[in-house]
Scaffold this motif. Structure first.
Motif, PDB file in Angstrom:
ATOM      1  N   ASN A 199       0.848  -1.193   0.000  1.00 15.88           N
ATOM      2  CA  ASN A 199       0.000   0.000   0.000  1.00 15.88           C
ATOM      3  C   ASN A 199       0.889   1.252   0.000  1.00 15.88           C
ATOM      4  N   PRO A 200       1.673   1.512  -1.083  1.00 14.29           N
ATOM      5  CA  PRO A 200       2.585   2.644  -1.127  1.00 14.29           C
ATOM      6  C   PRO A 200       1.872   3.964  -1.437  1.00 14.29           C
ATOM      7  N   TRP A 201       2.554   5.067  -1.087  1.00 14.16           N
ATOM      8  CA  TRP A 201       2.061   6.385  -1.490  1.00 14.16           C
ATOM      9  C   TRP A 201       2.520   6.655  -2.920  1.00 14.16           C
ATOM     10  N   PRO A 202       1.723   7.329  -3.666  1.00 12.35           N
ATOM     11  CA  PRO A 202       2.186   7.774  -4.981  1.00 12.35           C
ATOM     12  C   PRO A 202       3.171   8.929  -4.809  1.00 12.35           C
ATOM     13  N   VAL A 203       3.994   9.186  -5.828  1.00  7.70           N
ATOM     14  CA  VAL A 203       5.013  10.234  -5.769  1.00  7.70           C
ATOM     15  C   VAL A 203       4.387  11.577  -5.483  1.00  7.70           C
ATOM     16  N   ARG A 204       3.278  11.877  -6.131  1.00  3.76           N
ATOM     17  CA  ARG A 204       2.654  13.187  -5.958  1.00  3.76           C
ATOM     18  C   ARG A 204       2.236  13.421  -4.504  1.00  3.76           C
ATOM     19  N   SER A 205       1.771  12.320  -3.862  1.00  4.31           N
ATOM     20  CA  SER A 205       1.323  12.474  -2.481  1.00  4.31           C
ATOM     21  C   SER A 205       2.511  12.751  -1.550  1.00  4.31           C
ATOM     22  N   VAL A 206       3.591  11.996  -1.747  1.00  4.94           N
ATOM     23  CA  VAL A 206       4.786  12.216  -0.915  1.00  4.94           C
ATOM     24  C   VAL A 206       5.336  13.615  -1.138  1.00  4.94           C
ATOM     25  N   ALA A 207       5.374  14.036  -2.413  1.00  3.57           N
ATOM     26  CA  ALA A 207       5.889  15.368  -2.722  1.00  3.57           C
ATOM     27  C   ALA A 207       5.032  16.442  -2.067  1.00  3.57           C
ATOM     28  N   MET A 208       3.731  16.278  -2.092  1.00  2.00           N
ATOM     29  CA  MET A 208       2.857  17.281  -1.493  1.00  2.00           C
ATOM     30  C   MET A 208       3.000  17.283   0.028  1.00  2.00           C
ATOM     31  N   MET A 209       3.139  16.107   0.643  1.00  2.00           N
ATOM     32  CA  MET A 209       3.331  16.073   2.100  1.00  2.00           C
ATOM     33  C   MET A 209       4.642  16.754   2.498  1.00  2.00           C
ATOM     34  N   VAL A 210       5.741  16.512   1.734  1.00  2.00           N
ATOM     35  CA  VAL A 210       7.007  17.177   2.024  1.00  2.00           C
ATOM     36  C   VAL A 210       6.864  18.676   1.860  1.00  2.00           C
ATOM     37  N   LYS A 211       6.175  19.085   0.802  1.00  2.00           N
ATOM     38  CA  LYS A 211       5.983  20.525   0.582  1.00  2.00           C
ATOM     39  C   LYS A 211       5.187  21.143   1.732  1.00  2.00           C
ATOM     40  N   ASP A 212       4.108  20.463   2.154  1.00  2.16           N
ATOM     41  CA  ASP A 212       3.314  21.017   3.253  1.00  2.16           C
ATOM     42  C   ASP A 212       4.155  21.119   4.543  1.00  2.16           C
TER      43      ASP A 212
END
Length: 422
Positions: free
Chosen positions: A12-25
């Motif tokens: 159940n991995p995170w997609p790249v966009r989700s990880v990128a948005m979490m890091v940005k937030d």
């Protein structure tokens, strides 16, 4: 399956966009920050409104990517270039499209000369308190080093000055040259690496750190704390020849020898062959002159000693003493002869008296000695000692006769006549 469990397992991995948005937030919540460093790289593209800067920490091998409006670079309070020390205000930013981090800057301020000097002064006091400037820690430079390690800029005037002056003074000198940048954000790291390399080389007897003159900003790497501590740790003597006479970076205080210029460093490290030859010649002349003077002094002393009477005429004292001995012997001989003569005359006189007074002389005058011819033959002293019939021995001058007493003659008229008859 909940969102909390997402990303915790490969199922159940995170997609790249989700990880990128979490890091940005998360990064966006950090807020603004002031940061200081040296510009290591500046890229202002003509067709772009954004300028890209690499800001480097001068004391560590770390850097940040900076983005800012192009106009901010052109309107900066100082001309921005590689090596410029600046203070920037910005917000950490994460670009989700490229997955890159940068600091979005909205203010740029230059670090003034006064502030730089104040920081250098604070660092100087800190290093001084730790004892890095203690003269007792300074190592002596060898008289004639086997190999000289030289850290300087590539094809720089400082390198030419050190090498040319050293070779002119001592043609057989050898160098181990390490070319590094001598200003800018990468200077400290390169100089420290070259310093460690030369210090580990057993053939290198002394290390020269040389750079020409420059502004305070240009010479900042040589007041860096990391470089100063690295110089203090070196087991090989280090000569600092940074800038000109008025320049005084902190590495001058930590180094074992501070040279005013690179040329001065070459003169301090390498002896002058002509001067040393002249010194040897002078010392030879001085030693020969000193030896001659010593010989002359000793000869003069010997002449004085030889001129003294005891050495000039060593037999004179013996002759004088010999004369005294002869006089004493003659006097003693004369006195002894006189004494012998006097004693001889005394003996002769006593002999004459003895002869006159002796019994033989008396007998010669007609006297006789009458002895009783018995036993011990005592001398007859009384008529009573020679009754009739007593054998008597009568001694006269030419011999003795024996007779027999007929008794006392009382008719005799006088005793003297009687004694004479006997």
């Amino acid at each position: 399956m909940t969102d909390a469990a997402q990303g915790k397992s490969p199922d159940n991995p995170w997609p790249v966009r989700s990880v990128a948005m979490m890091v940005k937030d998360w990064i966006d919540r950090l807020g603004t920050v002031w940061v200081e460093g040296q510009i290591a790289q500046l890229n202002v593209r003509p067709n772009s409104s954004t300028a890209y800067i690499t800001l480097r920490d001068p004391a560590a091998d770390m850097s940040l990517q900076i983005t800012c409006p192009r106009d901010l670079v052109h309107n900066a309070p100082v001309k921005l270039a590689e090596g410029t020390q600046v203070i920037m205000h910005g917000r950490p930013s994460f670009f989700v499209g490229r997955g890159s981090f940068s600091l979005r800057v909205n203010q740029i301020r230059a670090v003034g000369i006064g502030e730089l000097l104040a920081r250098i002064d604070r660092l100087r006091k800190l290093l001084d308190a730790e004892g890095l400037f203690d003269p007792r820690l300074k190592r002596p430079i060898p008289f004639l080093p086997n190999t000289i390690g030289l850290i300087t800029g590539r094809a720089s005037a400082a390198e030419r000055d050190v090498v040319s002056v050293a070779e002119a003074r001592w043609p057989a000198v050898r160098f181990a040259v390490r070319n590094t940048t001598v200003q800018g954000p990468t200077a400290v790291a390169q100089i420290v690496a070259a310093l460690r390399q030369l210090d580990d080389d057993a053939a290198v007897d002394v290390i020269v750190l040389a750079r020409g003159g420059g502004s305070v900003e240009d010479l900042l790497p040589f007041s860096d704390e990391t470089l100063c501590r690295e110089i203090a740790k070196c087991s090989t003597p280090v000569v600092s020849a940074i800038g000109h006479e008025p320049d005084n970076p902190l590495c001058d205080l930590v180094a074992d020898v501070r040279a005013a210029t690179p040329t001065d460093a070459a003169k301090r490290v390498v002896p002058d062959a002509e001067a040393e030859q002249a010194l040897v010649t002078e010392l030879r002349h001085r030693s020969a002159r000193a030896l001659r003077n010593w010989v002359h002094r000793e000869q003069h002393t010997l002449s004085q000693l030889r001129s003294r009477p005891v050495l000039a005429q060593p037999l004179a004292a013996l002759a004088a003493r010999s004369a005294e001995v002869e006089r004493a012997r003659a006097t003693a001989r004369r006195d002894i002869t006189r004494l012998i003569d006097a004693e001889t005359k005394g003996v002769e006189h006593l002999s004459a008296r003895l002869a006159t007074l002796g019994p033989a002389a008396t007998l010669a005058r007609g006297y006789a000695v009458v002895q009783v011819a018995s036993g011990t033959m005592p001398v007859l002293r009384s008529t009573a000692d020679a009754p009739a019939g007593t054998r008597l021995r009568i001694r006269v001058a030419d011999g003795a006769v024996t007779t027999v007493s007929e008794g006392s003659d009382s008719a005799g008229s006088d005793s003297e006549g009687s004694n004479e008859a006997h």
